[in-house]
Design an enzyme around this catalytic site. Structure first.
Site, short mmCIF file in Angstrom:
data_model
loop_
_atom_site.label_atom_id
_atom_site.label_comp_id
_atom_site.label_asym_id
_atom_site.label_seq_id
_atom_site.Cartn_x
_atom_site.Cartn_y
_atom_site.Cartn_z
N THR A 40 18.12 -30.58 38.92
CA THR A 40 18.08 -30.31 40.36
C THR A 40 17.92 -31.59 41.16
O THR A 40 18.44 -31.70 42.28
CB THR A 40 16.91 -29.35 40.67
OG1 THR A 40 17.13 -28.13 39.98
CG2 THR A 40 16.81 -29.07 42.16
N TYR A 54 22.22 -23.63 44.50
CA TYR A 54 22.87 -24.94 44.52
C TYR A 54 23.46 -25.21 43.14
O TYR A 54 23.23 -24.47 42.17
CB TYR A 54 21.85 -26.04 44.87
CG TYR A 54 20.65 -26.05 43.96
CD1 TYR A 54 20.66 -26.77 42.77
CD2 TYR A 54 19.51 -25.32 44.27
CE1 TYR A 54 19.57 -26.76 41.92
CE2 TYR A 54 18.41 -25.30 43.43
CZ TYR A 54 18.45 -26.03 42.25
OH TYR A 54 17.38 -26.00 41.41
N SER A 87 19.08 -28.70 32.88
CA SER A 87 18.22 -28.86 31.71
C SER A 87 18.08 -27.61 30.86
O SER A 87 17.67 -27.69 29.70
CB SER A 87 16.83 -29.36 32.12
OG SER A 87 16.10 -28.36 32.79
N THR A 120 14.09 -29.30 35.82
CA THR A 120 12.73 -28.82 35.62
C THR A 120 12.60 -27.73 34.56
O THR A 120 11.52 -27.49 34.04
CB THR A 120 12.15 -28.29 36.94
OG1 THR A 120 12.97 -27.23 37.43
CG2 THR A 120 12.05 -29.40 37.97
N ASP A 121 13.70 -27.04 34.23
CA ASP A 121 13.59 -25.89 33.32
C ASP A 121 13.05 -26.27 31.95
O ASP A 121 12.27 -25.52 31.36
CB ASP A 121 14.94 -25.20 33.17
CG ASP A 121 15.26 -24.30 34.36
OD1 ASP A 121 14.41 -24.19 35.26
OD2 ASP A 121 16.34 -23.70 34.38
N LYS A 193 5.83 -25.71 33.54
CA LYS A 193 6.37 -25.15 34.77
C LYS A 193 5.82 -23.74 34.94
O LYS A 193 6.10 -22.85 34.13
CB LYS A 193 7.90 -25.12 34.71
CG LYS A 193 8.57 -24.68 36.00
CD LYS A 193 10.08 -24.78 35.88
CE LYS A 193 10.76 -24.38 37.19
NZ LYS A 193 12.23 -24.50 37.12
N GLU A 313 -7.38 -13.22 15.69
CA GLU A 313 -6.59 -11.99 15.74
C GLU A 313 -5.96 -11.65 14.39
O GLU A 313 -5.68 -10.48 14.11
CB GLU A 313 -5.50 -12.12 16.80
CG GLU A 313 -6.01 -12.14 18.22
CD GLU A 313 -6.54 -10.80 18.68
OE1 GLU A 313 -6.22 -9.78 18.04
OE2 GLU A 313 -7.29 -10.77 19.68
#
Length: 356
Positions: A40, A54, A87, A120-121, A193, A313
Site C-alpha cells: 500500500t 486502491y 504483500s 501491511t498484510d 496487524k 489444554e
C-alpha cells in the site's frame, strides 16, 4: 585583466570550498538503503477519497523517494526495487530473495541501516523472518502504510520518514528488526496487524519499544528474545525455508484440512487453536496421526493476545507436541520454517520457541 583573473580565482575557490563543505556534510550523514517490495505504501487510488479502495504496488521506489525530499536531511538514501507486489502474495521465495539482499547489504561498510517498504498484510511475518536470520547489529526497519499516497491524510510519507530516521540512528542498533508505523517503534518479533482499516493498525500486546517524534527516537524498552546477531540462524547458510502449514480450530471443525496437509510433504503443522491453543476432542487423533508421520505439531492460538501454556489444554509431553508460546500462528509458521532448515527433534524445537 589582472583584476578579472583574481575574481575568477576567487569564485573558483569559493565554489571548491562549497563543494568540499557539501561533501563533508554528506559523508557525515548515515547511509541508508531502502529496499522496496510494493504494498500500500506504493499504492495509488482513483481519487483522494480512496483510502481503502486502491491498487497496491504501483509506485516504484524512485518516485517514493522523489516525493519525500526531506529524507536528504536525515541520511544519504539510496533505493532498490527488490519486488513490486501486494504483500498477501508474498511467498517463501520472496522472503529468501529479500533476506539474501539485506544480508549482503549489512556486510558493506558504506551501509549504516536498512529500510524495507512492505505491504501491511504480511509485514509482521517478513519483519520476524529478518529478525531471525540476519546476523547484524545494524538497524533494519520494516515499514508500510494503511493508506495509499494518493489518499487524503495518507500515512506512508511520515511512516517512511520515521523509518529512515530510525535506521539512520545509532541508538537503534542491536535492538533487532523494527517496525515503525503510526509514530511507534515496534519490535518486529512482537508486533502484529490488529485492525485492517485504521492507521494505528500495528500493535504488540507487550507495547512499543519507543516513539518517533519529529525524527527523534524515544526508547522505553528493549527486546529480550534472541534475534539478529545473537540468532543461531543465518540466511547465508540455507537456500529455502522448510514447508510448514497452518490449520485453524473452530466450532464444528472437522479433520479434513489436517488430513490433507498431513499428506503434502510438510515438516511442521501449526494448529491455530481456540483459547489456550485448545484442540477439539475429535481433532486430537488427527494431530496424533500427523505427528506419527514425523511432522512436528505446534499448538498456537487464534486469540490475539496471551500465550499458550505447555501441558495445559493438552498433554504435550505425552503427544510429543510443541507449543508456540506467545507467537501467533503466522509467526509460529515463520519460526518453524526457519528452525526446520536444520534437523531437530521436538525438544530442540520447543527450546527454540521459548528462546525466540
Amino acid at each position: 585583466m589582472q583584476l578579472k583573473s583574481k575574481l575568477i580565482n576567487l569564485v573558483a575557490g569559493l565554489g571548491l570550498a562549497a563543494l568540499t563543505t557539501l561533501a563533508a556534510a554528506q559523508s557525515a550523514k548515515p547511509n541508508v538503503v531502502i529496499l522496496a517490495t510494493g504494498g500500500t505504501i506504493a499504492g495509488a487510488g482513483a481519487s483522494a477519497l480512496n483510502s481503502a479502495t486502491y491498487a497496491a504496488a504501483k509506485v516504484p521506489v524512485d518516485k517514493l523517494l522523489a516525493g519525500l525530499p526531506e529524507l536528504a536531511n536525515v541520511a544519504n538514501v539510496k533505493g532498490e526495487q527488490v519486488s513490486q507486489i501486494a504483500s498477501e502474495s508474498f511467498t517463501n521465495d520472496n522472503l529468501m530473495k529479500l533476506g539474501k539482499r539485506v544480508s549482503a547489504l549489512v556486510k558493506q561498510a558504506d551501509v549504516d541501516g536498512i529500510v524495507v517498504t512492505h505491504g501491511t498484510d504480511t509485514l509482521e511475518e517478513t519483519a520476524y523472518f529478518l529478525n531471525l536470520v540476519i546476523r547484524t547489529s545494524k538497524p533494519i526497519v520494516v515499514v508500510g502504510s494503511m493508506r495509499p499516497g494518493t489518499a487524503l491524510s495518507a500515512d506512508g510519507a511520515l511512516n517512511l520518514y520515521d523509518a529512515v530516521s530510525v535506521a539512520a540512528s545509532k541508538d537503534a542498533a542491536g535492538k533487532g528488526v523494527l517496525v515503525t508505523m503510526n509514530d511507534e517503534i515496534q519490535s518486529g518479533r512482537d508486533v502484529t496487524k490488529k485492525t485492517n482499516i485504521k492507521t494505528e493498525a500495528f500493535k504488540s500486546q507487550w507495547g512499543p519499544l519507543g516513539m518517533v517524534v519529529e525524527g527523534n527516537n524515544y526508547w522505553f524498552r528493549a527486546p529480550v528474545k534472541r534475534h539478529t546477531l545473537q540468532s543461531e540462524f543465518n540466511i547465508d547458510e540455507f537456500e529455502a525455508l522448510a514447508p510448514v502449514e497452518i490449520v485453524y480450530g473452530y466450532g464444528n471443525v472437522s479433520r479434513t484440512a489436517l488430513d490433507a496437509v498431513g499428506k503434502s510433504g510438510i515438516k511442521a503443522l501449526i494448529h491455530g487453536g481456540t483459547g489456550n491453543g485448545s484442540v477439539a476432542d475429535r481433532i486430537v487423533p488427527a494431530l496424533q496421526d500427523v505427528r506419527a508421520k514425523g511432522i512436528q505439531v505446534i499448538r498456537s492460538s487464534r486469540v490475539p493476545d496471551g500465550f499458550v501454556l505447555r501441558n495445559a489444554e493438552q498433554p504435550d509431553d505425552k503427544y510429543d507436541w510443541v507449543v508456540a508460546h506467545d507467537l501467533n500462528p503466522q509467526k509460529a509458521r515463520i519460526l518453524a520454517a526457519v528452525a526446520l532448515t536444520k534437523p531437530m527433534d521436538s525438544k530442540e524445537l520447543q527450546r527454540i520457541f521459548w528462546q525466540y
